[in-house]
Design a protein around this motif. Sequence first.
Motif, short mmCIF file in Angstrom:
data_model
loop_
_atom_site.label_atom_id
_atom_site.label_comp_id
_atom_site.label_asym_id
_atom_site.label_seq_id
_atom_site.Cartn_x
_atom_site.Cartn_y
_atom_site.Cartn_z
N VAL A 54 0.86 -1.19 0.00
CA VAL A 54 0.00 0.00 0.00
C VAL A 54 0.89 1.23 0.00
CG1 VAL A 54 -1.79 1.30 1.20
CG2 VAL A 54 -1.81 -1.21 1.27
N LEU A 55 0.63 2.15 -0.91
CA LEU A 55 1.34 3.42 -0.95
C LEU A 55 0.37 4.54 -0.61
CD1 LEU A 55 3.77 5.24 -1.60
CD2 LEU A 55 3.03 5.22 -3.99
N ILE A 56 0.66 5.26 0.47
CA ILE A 56 -0.19 6.38 0.91
C ILE A 56 0.52 7.67 0.55
CG2 ILE A 56 -1.36 7.44 2.87
CD1 ILE A 56 -1.20 4.73 4.29
N THR A 57 -0.04 8.42 -0.39
CA THR A 57 0.58 9.67 -0.81
C THR A 57 -0.01 10.84 -0.01
OG1 THR A 57 -1.06 10.07 -2.57
CG2 THR A 57 0.88 8.76 -3.13
N ALA A 58 0.77 11.89 0.12
CA ALA A 58 0.34 13.06 0.89
C ALA A 58 -0.51 13.98 0.03
CB ALA A 58 1.56 13.81 1.41
N ASP A 59 -1.52 14.56 0.65
CA ASP A 59 -2.39 15.53 -0.03
C ASP A 59 -1.78 16.92 0.12
OD1 ASP A 59 -4.36 17.02 -1.16
OD2 ASP A 59 -5.89 16.59 0.35
N ARG A 60 -1.10 17.36 -0.92
CA ARG A 60 -0.44 18.67 -0.85
C ARG A 60 -1.41 19.84 -0.95
NH1 ARG A 60 5.22 18.46 -1.63
NH2 ARG A 60 5.98 16.34 -1.97
N GLY A 61 -2.68 19.54 -1.16
CA GLY A 61 -3.68 20.61 -1.18
C GLY A 61 -4.01 21.11 0.20
N ILE A 85 3.77 1.85 2.66
CA ILE A 85 4.74 2.90 2.39
C ILE A 85 4.00 4.23 2.47
CG2 ILE A 85 6.43 3.80 0.74
CD1 ILE A 85 6.40 0.97 -0.53
N VAL A 86 4.50 5.16 3.29
CA VAL A 86 3.79 6.41 3.55
C VAL A 86 4.66 7.60 3.16
CG1 VAL A 86 2.54 7.76 5.25
CG2 VAL A 86 2.67 5.29 5.49
N GLU A 87 4.04 8.55 2.47
CA GLU A 87 4.72 9.81 2.14
C GLU A 87 4.42 10.82 3.25
OE1 GLU A 87 4.94 13.26 -1.34
OE2 GLU A 87 3.24 11.88 -1.25
N ILE A 88 5.48 11.36 3.84
CA ILE A 88 5.35 12.34 4.92
C ILE A 88 6.02 13.64 4.49
CG2 ILE A 88 6.07 12.88 7.29
CD1 ILE A 88 3.77 10.94 7.17
N LEU A 89 5.38 14.76 4.80
CA LEU A 89 5.90 16.05 4.38
C LEU A 89 6.72 16.75 5.45
CD1 LEU A 89 2.71 17.42 2.52
CD2 LEU A 89 4.65 16.18 1.55
N THR A 90 6.34 16.58 6.71
CA THR A 90 7.04 17.27 7.80
C THR A 90 7.93 16.29 8.56
OG1 THR A 90 5.21 16.87 9.34
CG2 THR A 90 5.15 18.91 8.07
N SER A 91 9.11 16.73 8.90
CA SER A 91 10.06 15.85 9.60
C SER A 91 9.55 15.48 10.99
CB SER A 91 11.42 16.54 9.71
OG SER A 91 11.30 17.79 10.38
#
Length: 332
Positions: free
Chosen positions: A186-193, A220-226
């Motif tokens: 599973v790939l979870i992408t971040a909603d940049r909106g 697998i998860v996309e994270i924007l903030t550290s």
Amino acid sequence: MMDLPNRVYISFLRLPLLVRILFIALLVFLIFGISIHFLEPETFPSVFDGIWWAIITASTVGYGDYVPKSLLGRMTALVLILFGVAFVSSYFGTLAAAAVTKQDALSEGKIPFKGTSRHIIIVGWNERSKELISKLINTNNPQMIVLIDETLETNPVKSRFVHFIQGKAHVDETIMKSDIESAEKVLITADRGNDELQADMNSILTLLTIKGICPSVKCIVEILTSEQFINAVRAGADEVIQSNKLTSVFMVNSLHSNGDGLLSDVVSQLEEKRLSLIALQETDIGKSFREIHDNLLLSGYLLIGIKRGEETLLHPPHALDILADDQLIAFK
């Protein structure tokens, strides 16, 4: 106690409309076919000939190979035309409407996925997932993909290898439609909106939902903030992609380069390669990194580093000895 005719009638009413109309049409063909055989046995020598005539007449084909000659036979034909054609038209009309309705429901993401196992689930529709799906389905052996998104109204990808599910990914009902138990990854992408923190919270909530339903599936998860990196790990992420960090690496490289775009060229070349972990052979234990590197080159692999526990060593010293628990990082 309910008698047998009533039970049969109730069971009949529970059947789908399309099946009920088909049964009625077949019953009409059978009744009129048998009736015309007994009314005009010389014209219709067998029951099959009568049923054949009933089907051809009701479907308005009318070959003319069998034609009733008596008044009673022609009256029977008139009744068949009046009632039989209605049922045949209703059947095909309902069949066409059902096909269109199902196709619309499939395009609108309302139908659960029931395909082959080992499919990939991608959560979120954006430029990154769009590019990824395009690359995955345009290969020699495309893998089935289930796309989950709540903002889309219809499937954005016209491919038989992409199944769309419309809904919120952090809702159990939506995840269950994706056949999560059979998924490979599973790939979870971040909603940049959204605000970056809010986007990460939504991604982690989706991750918790998926892991709660199927703990064994790799996520697998996309994270924007550290700051949310550790929370994603705590939530059960098998791998966390810090996309903003990767972007900053490109920017730093561009600032310190001569404008040659070398890193971009390298990444473009790597798109066709596969980075993977190679299990260590028993005979490789104790050998130097250089020795294993030269051996793998003969098999078409480019060794770039090793993974030792939680530590990843890229381009280590050539004389570094390989330990039993090490994993090899290589491109194919």
